[in-house]
Design a protein around this motif. Structure first.
Motif, PDB file in Angstrom:
ATOM      1  N   ARG A 136      46.823  37.000  45.245  1.00 13.44           N
ATOM      2  CA  ARG A 136      47.757  37.676  44.336  1.00 13.44           C
ATOM      3  C   ARG A 136      48.357  36.699  43.323  1.00 13.44           C
ATOM      4  O   ARG A 136      48.474  37.021  42.137  1.00 13.44           O
ATOM      5  CB  ARG A 136      48.866  38.358  45.124  1.00 13.44           C
ATOM      6  CG  ARG A 136      48.393  39.554  45.901  1.00 13.44           C
ATOM      7  CD  ARG A 136      49.454  40.055  46.872  1.00 13.44           C
ATOM      8  NE  ARG A 136      48.897  40.989  47.813  1.00 13.44           N
ATOM      9  CZ  ARG A 136      49.026  42.309  47.722  1.00 13.44           C
ATOM     10  NH1 ARG A 136      49.711  42.831  46.739  1.00 13.44           N
ATOM     11  NH2 ARG A 136      48.466  43.098  48.619  1.00 13.44           N
ATOM     12  N   SER A 137      48.724  35.524  43.766  1.00 15.51           N
ATOM     13  CA  SER A 137      49.299  34.554  42.822  1.00 15.51           C
ATOM     14  C   SER A 137      48.252  34.084  41.820  1.00 15.51           C
ATOM     15  O   SER A 137      48.566  33.862  40.648  1.00 15.51           O
ATOM     16  CB  SER A 137      49.927  33.378  43.569  1.00 15.51           C
ATOM     17  OG  SER A 137      48.956  32.622  44.247  1.00 15.51           O
ATOM     18  N   HIS A 138      46.995  33.939  42.265  1.00 16.21           N
ATOM     19  CA  HIS A 138      45.932  33.592  41.315  1.00 16.21           C
ATOM     20  C   HIS A 138      45.769  34.692  40.268  1.00 16.21           C
ATOM     21  O   HIS A 138      45.624  34.399  39.074  1.00 16.21           O
ATOM     22  CB  HIS A 138      44.596  33.387  42.036  1.00 16.21           C
ATOM     23  CG  HIS A 138      44.442  32.057  42.697  1.00 16.21           C
ATOM     24  ND1 HIS A 138      44.706  30.861  42.077  1.00 16.21           N
ATOM     25  CD2 HIS A 138      44.041  31.737  43.948  1.00 16.21           C
ATOM     26  CE1 HIS A 138      44.470  29.868  42.894  1.00 16.21           C
ATOM     27  NE2 HIS A 138      44.072  30.378  44.054  1.00 16.21           N
ATOM     28  N   ALA A 139      45.774  35.947  40.700  1.00 17.13           N
ATOM     29  CA  ALA A 139      45.604  37.059  39.757  1.00 17.13           C
ATOM     30  C   ALA A 139      46.737  37.082  38.736  1.00 17.13           C
ATOM     31  O   ALA A 139      46.503  37.283  37.541  1.00 17.13           O
ATOM     32  CB  ALA A 139      45.548  38.384  40.514  1.00 17.13           C
ATOM     33  N   ILE A 140      47.959  36.863  39.197  1.00 12.84           N
ATOM     34  CA  ILE A 140      49.107  36.833  38.280  1.00 12.84           C
ATOM     35  C   ILE A 140      48.961  35.682  37.289  1.00 12.84           C
ATOM     36  O   ILE A 140      49.193  35.849  36.080  1.00 12.84           O
ATOM     37  CB  ILE A 140      50.423  36.731  39.075  1.00 12.84           C
ATOM     38  CG1 ILE A 140      50.668  38.036  39.829  1.00 12.84           C
ATOM     39  CG2 ILE A 140      51.596  36.391  38.168  1.00 12.84           C
ATOM     40  CD1 ILE A 140      51.768  37.947  40.871  1.00 12.84           C
ATOM     41  N   THR A 192      35.040  32.639  39.599  1.00 11.65           N
ATOM     42  CA  THR A 192      34.863  31.540  40.550  1.00 11.65           C
ATOM     43  C   THR A 192      36.030  31.419  41.524  1.00 11.65           C
ATOM     44  O   THR A 192      35.884  30.776  42.559  1.00 11.65           O
ATOM     45  CB  THR A 192      34.676  30.188  39.827  1.00 11.65           C
ATOM     46  OG1 THR A 192      35.804  29.938  38.992  1.00 11.65           O
ATOM     47  CG2 THR A 192      33.395  30.176  39.020  1.00 11.65           C
ATOM     48  N   THR A 193      37.158  32.042  41.228  1.00 10.30           N
ATOM     49  CA  THR A 193      38.340  31.889  42.087  1.00 10.30           C
ATOM     50  C   THR A 193      38.597  33.098  42.969  1.00 10.30           C
ATOM     51  O   THR A 193      38.916  32.949  44.147  1.00 10.30           O
ATOM     52  CB  THR A 193      39.593  31.613  41.219  1.00 10.30           C
ATOM     53  OG1 THR A 193      39.335  30.501  40.363  1.00 10.30           O
ATOM     54  CG2 THR A 193      40.789  31.307  42.091  1.00 10.30           C
ATOM     55  N   THR A 251      43.916  43.306  32.867  1.00  7.70           N
ATOM     56  CA  THR A 251      43.697  43.707  34.257  1.00  7.70           C
ATOM     57  C   THR A 251      42.821  42.684  34.962  1.00  7.70           C
ATOM     58  O   THR A 251      41.786  42.268  34.420  1.00  7.70           O
ATOM     59  CB  THR A 251      43.014  45.090  34.322  1.00  7.70           C
ATOM     60  OG1 THR A 251      43.794  46.025  33.583  1.00  7.70           O
ATOM     61  CG2 THR A 251      42.878  45.568  35.758  1.00  7.70           C
ATOM     62  N   VAL A 252      43.234  42.311  36.158  1.00  9.32           N
ATOM     63  CA  VAL A 252      42.449  41.431  37.024  1.00  9.32           C
ATOM     64  C   VAL A 252      42.266  42.163  38.345  1.00  9.32           C
ATOM     65  O   VAL A 252      43.235  42.610  38.950  1.00  9.32           O
ATOM     66  CB  VAL A 252      43.161  40.074  37.256  1.00  9.32           C
ATOM     67  CG1 VAL A 252      42.351  39.196  38.185  1.00  9.32           C
ATOM     68  CG2 VAL A 252      43.433  39.370  35.946  1.00  9.32           C
ATOM     69  N   ARG A 253      40.994  42.308  38.789  1.00 12.44           N
ATOM     70  CA  ARG A 253      40.683  42.986  40.055  1.00 12.44           C
ATOM     71  C   ARG A 253      40.031  41.992  41.007  1.00 12.44           C
ATOM     72  O   ARG A 253      39.286  41.121  40.581  1.00 12.44           O
ATOM     73  CB  ARG A 253      39.694  44.137  39.828  1.00 12.44           C
ATOM     74  CG  ARG A 253      40.256  45.314  39.114  1.00 12.44           C
ATOM     75  CD  ARG A 253      39.175  46.352  38.796  1.00 12.44           C
ATOM     76  NE  ARG A 253      37.999  46.294  39.630  1.00 12.44           N
ATOM     77  CZ  ARG A 253      37.766  47.116  40.658  1.00 12.44           C
ATOM     78  NH1 ARG A 253      38.616  48.061  40.951  1.00 12.44           N
ATOM     79  NH2 ARG A 253      36.666  47.009  41.387  1.00 12.44           N
ATOM     80  N   PRO A 256      39.584  47.614  46.492  1.00 13.41           N
ATOM     81  CA  PRO A 256      39.949  46.398  45.754  1.00 13.41           C
ATOM     82  C   PRO A 256      41.367  46.517  45.198  1.00 13.41           C
ATOM     83  O   PRO A 256      41.853  47.612  44.919  1.00 13.41           O
ATOM     84  CB  PRO A 256      38.909  46.320  44.637  1.00 13.41           C
ATOM     85  CG  PRO A 256      38.334  47.679  44.531  1.00 13.41           C
ATOM     86  CD  PRO A 256      38.497  48.339  45.863  1.00 13.41           C
ATOM     87  N   LEU A 257      42.014  45.382  45.046  1.00 10.99           N
ATOM     88  CA  LEU A 257      43.359  45.334  44.480  1.00 10.99           C
ATOM     89  C   LEU A 257      43.270  44.927  43.024  1.00 10.99           C
ATOM     90  O   LEU A 257      42.297  44.307  42.588  1.00 10.99           O
ATOM     91  CB  LEU A 257      44.215  44.339  45.257  1.00 10.99           C
ATOM     92  CG  LEU A 257      44.422  44.650  46.733  1.00 10.99           C
ATOM     93  CD1 LEU A 257      45.257  43.557  47.390  1.00 10.99           C
ATOM     94  CD2 LEU A 257      45.090  45.986  46.922  1.00 10.99           C
ATOM     95  N   SER A 258      44.282  45.260  42.264  1.00  9.93           N
ATOM     96  CA  SER A 258      44.306  44.866  40.856  1.00  9.93           C
ATOM     97  C   SER A 258      45.726  44.537  40.435  1.00  9.93           C
ATOM     98  O   SER A 258      46.692  45.021  41.021  1.00  9.93           O
ATOM     99  CB  SER A 258      43.732  45.970  39.967  1.00  9.93           C
ATOM    100  OG  SER A 258      44.522  47.121  40.056  1.00  9.93           O
TER     101      SER A 258
END
Length: 159
Positions: A52-56, A110-111, A139-141, A150-152
């Motif tokens: 979640r922190s990577h997506a943010i 890659t992450t 948007t990042v999923r 999947p989360l987004s």
């Protein structure tokens, strides 16, 4: 004359029996199993928090790239392209936007784990409005191992 010390047993006082020792071990092992279960749950939660922190951070990174190149506008919703703009090549705003999206998509891929659904992209930038102020929806999923869907993370900004 030597004095010998004799241990005197107090009536009613005895050592531990084997049954008492086994019961104590059983209670201790049940407690340790509970701690092990809590440890596994903590590991799962920390992995989820990391994703979640990577997506943010990835969404904020794209927002910063858009703010740094505000004249590109709708080009951020276009196709990604490796234009080598980061290596000092001369690029116009649209080429820089395509290069930004390309590099951003590579970092996310890659992450974060992808869910493998080709119908829904792992990253997406939607631009609303032809002139300033435009609204950008980033948007990042990603796929969570413990989640069925999947989360987004969606970031909306207007510049």
């Amino acid at each position: 004359m030597s004095k010998r010390m004799h241990l005197q047993r107090i009536p009613g006082q005895r050592g531990f029996s084997i049954v008492e020792a086994m019961v104590a071990l059983l209670v201790l092992s049940v407690g340790m199993l509970g701690i092990a279960g809590l440890y596994v749950t903590t590991l799962r939660a920390s992995g989820s928090a990391l994703y979640r922190s990577h997506a943010i951070n990835f969404a904020a990174d794209m927002a910063d790239r858009i703010r740094a190149n505000p004249t590109a506008g709708a080009a951020y919703a276009g196709a990604a392209a490796n234009n080598n703009c980061a290596q000092g090549a001369t690029c116009n705003p649209a080429q820089l936007a395509a290069d930004d999206v390309f590099r951003w998509q590579q970092q996310v891929a890659t992450t974060l784990p992808d869910d493998g659904d080709p119908g829904l992209p792992q990253t997406q930038v939607v631009v609303v409005g032809a002139a300033a102020p435009r609204t950008y929806q980033i948007t990042v999923r990603w796929a969570e191992p413990a989640e069925p869907q999947p989360l987004s993370y969606v970031l909306r900004m207007q510049i």
